[in-house]
Design a protein around this motif. Structure first.
Motif, PDB file in Angstrom:
ATOM      1  N   ASN A   1      35.184  44.434  48.772  1.00 36.23           N
ATOM      2  CA  ASN A   1      35.048  45.813  48.288  1.00 36.23           C
ATOM      3  C   ASN A   1      33.667  46.367  48.598  1.00 36.23           C
ATOM      4  N   ASN A   2      33.314  46.422  49.889  1.00 38.34           N
ATOM      5  CA  ASN A   2      32.011  46.936  50.315  1.00 38.34           C
ATOM      6  C   ASN A   2      30.893  46.342  49.480  1.00 38.34           C
ATOM      7  N   PRO A   3      30.683  45.067  49.544  1.00 33.59           N
ATOM      8  CA  PRO A   3      29.734  44.390  48.657  1.00 33.59           C
ATOM      9  C   PRO A   3      28.334  44.985  48.748  1.00 33.59           C
ATOM     10  N   SER A   4      27.738  45.099  47.608  1.00 36.03           N
ATOM     11  CA  SER A   4      26.351  45.594  47.522  1.00 36.03           C
ATOM     12  C   SER A   4      25.711  44.918  46.313  1.00 36.03           C
ATOM     13  N   THR A   5      24.540  45.374  45.969  1.00 34.62           N
ATOM     14  CA  THR A   5      23.858  44.762  44.826  1.00 34.62           C
ATOM     15  C   THR A   5      24.651  44.957  43.552  1.00 34.62           C
ATOM     16  N   THR A   6      25.317  46.112  43.437  1.00 32.57           N
ATOM     17  CA  THR A   6      26.041  46.395  42.202  1.00 32.57           C
ATOM     18  C   THR A   6      27.526  46.061  42.299  1.00 32.57           C
ATOM     19  N   ASN A   7      28.059  45.948  43.525  1.00 36.13           N
ATOM     20  CA  ASN A   7      29.488  45.677  43.678  1.00 36.13           C
ATOM     21  C   ASN A   7      29.684  44.550  44.680  1.00 36.13           C
ATOM     22  N   GLN A   8      29.850  43.345  44.188  1.00 29.52           N
ATOM     23  CA  GLN A   8      29.990  42.179  45.059  1.00 29.52           C
ATOM     24  C   GLN A   8      31.433  41.727  45.215  1.00 29.52           C
ATOM     25  N   GLY A   9      32.396  42.494  44.779  1.00 32.81           N
ATOM     26  CA  GLY A   9      33.782  42.088  44.915  1.00 32.81           C
ATOM     27  C   GLY A   9      34.174  41.080  43.855  1.00 32.81           C
ATOM     28  N   ASP A  10      35.179  40.236  44.186  1.00 29.05           N
ATOM     29  CA  ASP A  10      35.758  39.304  43.215  1.00 29.05           C
ATOM     30  C   ASP A  10      35.563  37.875  43.699  1.00 29.05           C
ATOM     31  N   THR A  11      35.516  36.944  42.727  1.00 33.45           N
ATOM     32  CA  THR A  11      35.336  35.529  43.095  1.00 33.45           C
ATOM     33  C   THR A  11      36.543  34.962  43.853  1.00 33.45           C
ATOM     34  N   THR A  12      37.660  35.640  43.811  1.00 29.29           N
ATOM     35  CA  THR A  12      38.871  35.150  44.500  1.00 29.29           C
ATOM     36  C   THR A  12      39.057  35.769  45.879  1.00 29.29           C
ATOM     37  N   ASP A  13      38.053  36.521  46.358  1.00 32.94           N
ATOM     38  CA  ASP A  13      38.195  37.193  47.651  1.00 32.94           C
ATOM     39  C   ASP A  13      38.479  36.203  48.778  1.00 32.94           C
ATOM     40  N   THR A  14      37.769  35.088  48.768  1.00 37.17           N
ATOM     41  CA  THR A  14      37.958  34.098  49.840  1.00 37.17           C
ATOM     42  C   THR A  14      39.380  33.557  49.826  1.00 37.17           C
ATOM     43  N   VAL A  15      39.854  33.174  48.641  1.00 41.73           N
ATOM     44  CA  VAL A  15      41.213  32.624  48.528  1.00 41.73           C
ATOM     45  C   VAL A  15      42.250  33.673  48.904  1.00 41.73           C
ATOM     46  N   LEU A  16      42.041  34.923  48.436  1.00 44.64           N
ATOM     47  CA  LEU A  16      43.012  35.968  48.737  1.00 44.64           C
ATOM     48  C   LEU A  16      43.094  36.263  50.229  1.00 44.64           C
ATOM     49  N   GLU A  17      41.930  36.267  50.910  1.00 43.85           N
ATOM     50  CA  GLU A  17      41.952  36.549  52.337  1.00 43.85           C
ATOM     51  C   GLU A  17      42.583  35.378  53.111  1.00 43.85           C
ATOM     52  N   MET A  18      42.305  34.173  52.640  1.00 42.05           N
ATOM     53  CA  MET A  18      42.962  33.012  53.271  1.00 42.05           C
ATOM     54  C   MET A  18      44.472  33.083  53.083  1.00 42.05           C
TER      55      MET A  18
END
Length: 611
Positions: free
Chosen positions: A496-513
């Motif tokens: 989700n366009n990671p930045s200092t305030t918005n780093q996405g979710d901890t499951t991003d890697t698993v979801l993309e896999m």
């Protein structure tokens, strides 16, 4: 005019001898009806009246008749046309049979209709990723350990499949060359057969010159010719030895007068030539049918070259790899079987210089110089290379015909399936590592900082156990860091366009896999498909090739059996037919004996006149 006193007895005696000889042949045929390769024999006879023609001025009451029967010799009952058909069809059946055995060896690990294999392992990986979608489970060592074990199971299956293909290639090469093993390959068997045929030609010729038909030796030669036709396509032809008188070419099977005109057939026997037939399309003008003589009758059969090989036969051997490369390509062997080529050398031909010889020769090439049938071509086809890796990496449209070395091939080679598995291993490794790299990168830093311990899959043959370069199905593995627990599935967000305030979710890697497991990632026949469907497609290709080849083999075998039945009807021994012949010859023998008795009574009547 009364005939000569014993002329009638000679006629009856010739009939007795002829029928006795025919009865002997019936017994000989019956005794050998179960002898492999035996050809039924019969007595060739003719009337001997033609030796005493009637004079034009002879009284009609003096017409010459009743001089009996002559025995011209014993001959085999064979049909050369059926022999040619049989050997041609024998090669076709042998090609599909050899191809079927090779495809069967692939199906042992690529056919997943009965056992779970690589395709099922991708399904298991997908299930593990599905279980890890919950944020509470993404960092759970139990769930990550399950994922790691299933990925490792997939890599082990790929390693095993690659090893099986390598072993299948070695076994295929052994079918061609058995040097250094306990069994002979096609090279040794072909050389042995043509040497045996050449030796038989010489022995048959010598015996025929002495007046013996040596039919049993001809049976032995026919058996070897039939066996040779399984390996390579051959043709046989009868020919006569030539000689020259001045500038004129003459043939020993004929008699000539002083003017060089043929006056009749001589007693000189014909020779048998065995030609190897191949097709050469290297000139680019379509396939041209060519021949090379492997056995040239009995001519120069007593001469030997420096290696001890008789001059009337050729040979086959492994060719030297071409073209030359730097470093040079190693010689063809079980460790270097791809694109194996064979060099065929014909018999030694005399040159214009006395005592010198030369040989015709050619080298096989699966693409341009190939055989129409035979187990040799089946093995060469299976050992040919495929451009699948280069075509896929090159992008663009894939021409399926280019995935086979020749458009005459009816199935894909071992290298095709190896290339497909290598592409799968390479792509899966690259994509998994790239996703985990993003999940192990801190995007709050400028520039972003990536944890070096992010590599999940590697080339296990590389030193260090963490190198992901040059991955193939044979060397794919999981990294040492993942096994030791220093490498983990990434938990930093990036979707989700990671930045200092918005780093996405901890499951991003698993979801993309997980998305990758169900998305079209692999290029297959100009379309994209998922990993599991890619393996399904590969198994389907193998199944289609096997099914088509099995149908071809069934048809070829049925035609071969039909031709063999026709041959047996002519050349084989039939118990019923021989029994009927036995009764016929016995009746004829009895009739000839009765004739002898009648003539004796007639002679006694004549002698009693005037007593």
């Amino acid at each position: 005019m009364v005939r000569a006193t014993f002329a009638g007895f000679d006629t009856a005696l010739s009939a007795l001898r002829m029928n006795q000889k025919k009865l002997d042949l019936v017994g000989h045929n019956l005794a050998n009806m179960n002898t492999e390769g035996y050809t039924r024999q019969e007595l060739k006879t003719s009337s001997i009246n033609y030796e005493n023609p009637t004079s034009f001025y002879m009284n009609s009451n003096d017409t010459n008749v009743g001089f009996g029967v002559g025995m011209d010799g014993v001959r085999q009952l064979r049909d050369q046309f059926l022999d040619k058909q049989y050997r041609t069809q024998n090669g076709r059946a042998a090609y599909t049979e050899g191809l079927g055995e090779s495809l069967k060896s692939l199906s042992l690990f690529l056919d997943e209709t009965k056992v779970d294999g690589i395709r099922a392992s991708f399904d298991n990986i997908q299930k593990s990723l599905t279980n890890m979608q919950d944020p509470s489970k993404v960092q759970d060592p139990v769930y990550e350990g399950e994922l790691m074990s299933r990925v490792q199971a997939m890599t082990t299956l790929m390693n095993s499949a690659a090893e099986s293909i390598v072993q299948a290639q070695k076994n295929e090469f052994h079918k061609i060359d058995g040097t250094g093993t306990s069994e002979n390959g096609a090279i040794q068997k072909i050389n042995s057969l043509i040497e045996g045929i050449g030796d038989l030609n010489t022995r048959i010729k010598k015996n025929q010159l002495l007046g013996s038909p040596v039919l049993e030796l001809q049976d032995e030669r026919n058996k070897k010719l039939d066996e040779l036709s399984k390996y390579v396509p051959i043709e046989t032809e009868s020919f006569s030895e030539e000689y020259t008188v001045g500038t004129e070419t003459r043939y020993r099977i004929y008699n000539y007068d002083s003017a060089g005109n043929i006056t009749g057939r001589s007693d000189w026997p014909e020779d048998l030539r065995v030609n190897l037939v191949y097709r050469d399309s290297s000139a680019g003008n379509g396939a041209e049918v060519k021949k090379i003589t492997l056995v040239n009758g009995a001519i120069d059969g007593n001469l030997q070259d420096s290696t001890g090989r008789h001059r009337n036969v050729g040979k086959v051997e492994l060719a030297t790899p071409t073209p030359a490369t730097v470093p040079p390509q190693p010689a063809y062997s079980q460790d270097n079987p791809l694109n194996t080529q064979l060099k065929f050398t014909g018999y030694s031909k005399r040159t214009a210089t006395p005592g010198t010889f030369n040989n015709d020769e050619f080298t096989t090439n699966t693409k341009n110089v190939r055989f129409a049938s035979g187990t040799v071509q089946a093995s060469l086809d299976m050992l040919s290379t495929s451009d699948v890796r280069a075509l896929v990496h090159g992008g663009g449209v894939i021409n399926l015909a280019d995935l086979k070395a020749s458009n005459e091939m009816t199935a894909y080679s071992y290298d095709y399936y190896m290339g497909k598995l290598d592409l799968l291993a390479e792509t899966f490794t690259k994509n998994m590592n790239e996703i985990n790299k993003k999940g192990n990168t801190d995007y709050t830093k400028t520039p972003p900082v990536t944890n070096p311990n992010h590599i999940l899959m590697i080339n296990k043959d590389k030193a260090g156990g963490n190198d992901p370069s040059e991955v193939t199905a044979a060397n794919i593995g999981i990294s040492r860091g993942w096994v030791n627990g220093t490498t983990h599935i990434g938990t930093r967000g990036f979707r989700n366009n990671p930045s200092t305030t918005n780093q996405g979710d901890t499951t991003d890697t698993v979801l993309e896999m997980l998305e990758q497991m169900t998305s079209p990632m692999m290029k297959m026949n100009n379309t994209k498909t998922s990993y599991a469907d890619y393996m399904n497609n590969l198994s389907t290709t193998l199944a289609t090739d096997s099914y088509s080849n099995n149908n071809s083999y069934t048809i070829n075998k049925a035609v071969l059996d039909g031709i063999n039945t026709s041959r047996d009807q002519i050349s084989g021994v039939s118990l019923d037919e021989e029994a009927a012949n036995m009764m016929t010859y016995q009746s004829s023998y009895n009739a000839a004996a009765r004739l002898m008795t009648t003539l004796n009574n007639t002679l006694e009547t004549l002698l009693s006149i005037g007593r």
